[in-house]
Design a protein around this motif. Structure first.
Motif, PDB file in Angstrom:
ATOM      1  N   ILE A  79       0.213  -4.846   1.924  1.00 45.35           N
ATOM      2  CA  ILE A  79      -1.056  -4.193   2.254  1.00 45.35           C
ATOM      3  C   ILE A  79      -0.854  -3.115   3.316  1.00 45.35           C
ATOM      4  O   ILE A  79      -1.449  -2.029   3.243  1.00 45.35           O
ATOM      5  CB  ILE A  79      -2.088  -5.238   2.717  1.00 45.35           C
ATOM      6  N   ARG A  80      -0.016  -3.374   4.298  1.00 42.90           N
ATOM      7  CA  ARG A  80       0.247  -2.354   5.322  1.00 42.90           C
ATOM      8  C   ARG A  80       0.896  -1.118   4.715  1.00 42.90           C
ATOM      9  O   ARG A  80       0.564   0.017   5.083  1.00 42.90           O
ATOM     10  CB  ARG A  80       1.122  -2.948   6.415  1.00 42.90           C
ATOM     11  N   GLN A  83      -1.826   0.740   2.861  1.00 43.64           N
ATOM     12  CA  GLN A  83      -2.742   1.422   3.788  1.00 43.64           C
ATOM     13  C   GLN A  83      -2.107   2.674   4.374  1.00 43.64           C
ATOM     14  O   GLN A  83      -2.793   3.688   4.571  1.00 43.64           O
ATOM     15  CB  GLN A  83      -3.170   0.457   4.891  1.00 43.64           C
ATOM     16  N   ARG A  84      -0.806   2.624   4.657  1.00 43.12           N
ATOM     17  CA  ARG A  84      -0.131   3.828   5.149  1.00 43.12           C
ATOM     18  C   ARG A  84      -0.136   4.920   4.094  1.00 43.12           C
ATOM     19  O   ARG A  84      -0.341   6.097   4.402  1.00 43.12           O
ATOM     20  CB  ARG A  84       1.313   3.499   5.559  1.00 43.12           C
ATOM     21  N   ALA A  87      -3.582   6.521   3.648  1.00 47.05           N
ATOM     22  CA  ALA A  87      -3.989   7.319   4.810  1.00 47.05           C
ATOM     23  C   ALA A  87      -3.595   8.775   4.650  1.00 47.05           C
ATOM     24  O   ALA A  87      -4.191   9.657   5.284  1.00 47.05           O
ATOM     25  CB  ALA A  87      -3.368   6.748   6.076  1.00 47.05           C
ATOM     26  N   ARG A  94      -9.910   0.700  -0.730  1.00 51.72           N
ATOM     27  CA  ARG A  94      -9.795  -0.371   0.268  1.00 51.72           C
ATOM     28  C   ARG A  94      -8.630  -1.273  -0.099  1.00 51.72           C
ATOM     29  O   ARG A  94      -8.507  -1.696  -1.250  1.00 51.72           O
ATOM     30  CB  ARG A  94     -11.073  -1.219   0.306  1.00 51.72           C
ATOM     31  N   PHE A  95      -7.799  -1.594   0.873  1.00 53.60           N
ATOM     32  CA  PHE A  95      -6.732  -2.566   0.680  1.00 53.60           C
ATOM     33  C   PHE A  95      -6.946  -3.711   1.663  1.00 53.60           C
ATOM     34  O   PHE A  95      -7.062  -3.492   2.875  1.00 53.60           O
ATOM     35  CB  PHE A  95      -5.357  -1.937   0.888  1.00 53.60           C
TER      36      PHE A  95
END
Length: 245
Positions: A79-80, A83-84, A87, A94-95
């Motif tokens: 997930i990180r 999200q990176r 961005a 949405r994660f």
């Protein structure tokens, strides 16, 4: 999902997906089959279960701008990474880190659920099917793809049973790999209350031989309908399409 499994999958995603370059989901037969089967009536809120590092969720958001996409995976590392990546784009995806066997969403939330090659990596796949039914709206639709080992991959499983070695599907040993055949998966969905309208398959692994590239003994897809029909039970990647009544 146990903490050991979560930790193992965190390490898995960090190892194979920590780079900034996205892979193309359409390079994989299961994503191509999934999208071709859902593209004509995608709408509303879409949930991807087992979104991994987010490639397909972001691809869907670009391909169908009118949908709202949410991706869930229990691996915090995955997930990180997702999200990176998001961005750096203008897409609103949405994660969320969470267990697909126990979703933190209200009943009747989503118009669509998509899940590709996730179910076989869960300790309790029936629970995910039940959660799919719960969070889908009445009339909401789903597409689920899984492995089907009613083909040459049986030889790899047999070898692992005889030697005690962990199973490697070809992309490396995963922390958890269930042995699935397609009627078993259809049973999970139907017992959860979902209606399976149709199925498709691809990637026909006919045989495995030592020191021979498996791709030489594989048919990705047949061009004629009659050949697809005959070979369908033996496709390694099975796709299930249906809805919540």
């Amino acid at each position: 999902m146990s903490e050991d499994a979560k930790f193992a999958y965190d390490r898995w995603h960090e190892r194979i997906g920590s780079g900034t370059q996205d892979s193309d989901p359409m390079a994989f037969s299961w994503y191509r089959t999934a999208f071709s089967g859902i593209r004509s009536n995608l709408r509303g809120n879409l949930l991807e279960l087992g979104c991994g590092r987010g490639e397909f969720a972001m691809w869907l958001a670009r391909a169908v701008p009118d949908i709202q996409v949410t991706g869930v995976d229990f691996s915090i590392s995955a997930i990180r990474i997702a999200q990176r990546r998001i961005a750096n784009t203008s897409k609103a995806v949405r994660f969320i880190a969470g267990d697909v066997q126990s979703l933190a969403f209200a009943d009747n939330t989503f118009d669509w659920i998509v899940s590709c090659e996730c179910l076989e990596h869960l300790p309790q796949p029936q629970r995910m099917a039940v959660e799919m039914f719960r969070v889908l709206k009445s009339g909401g639709r789903f597409c689920l793809t899984t492995e089907n080992y009613l083909n040459g991959m049986l030889l790899a499983w047999l070898q692992c049973c005889l030697t005690g070695d962990p199973f490697d599907s070809g992309s490396g040993v995963q922390p958890l790999e269930q042995f699935f055949i397609f009627p078993q998966v259809k049973g999970y969905l139907r017992r959860a209350g979902l209606v399976v309208e149709r199925t498709e398959s691809s990637h026909y692994q006919w045989f495995l031989l030592p020191r021979v590239n498996p791709a030489r003994l594989c048919t990705e897809q047949f061009k004629t309908n009659w050949a697809r029909t005959l070979a369908k039970p033996f496709g390694r990647h099975f796709s299930f399409f249906g809805y919540k009544p």
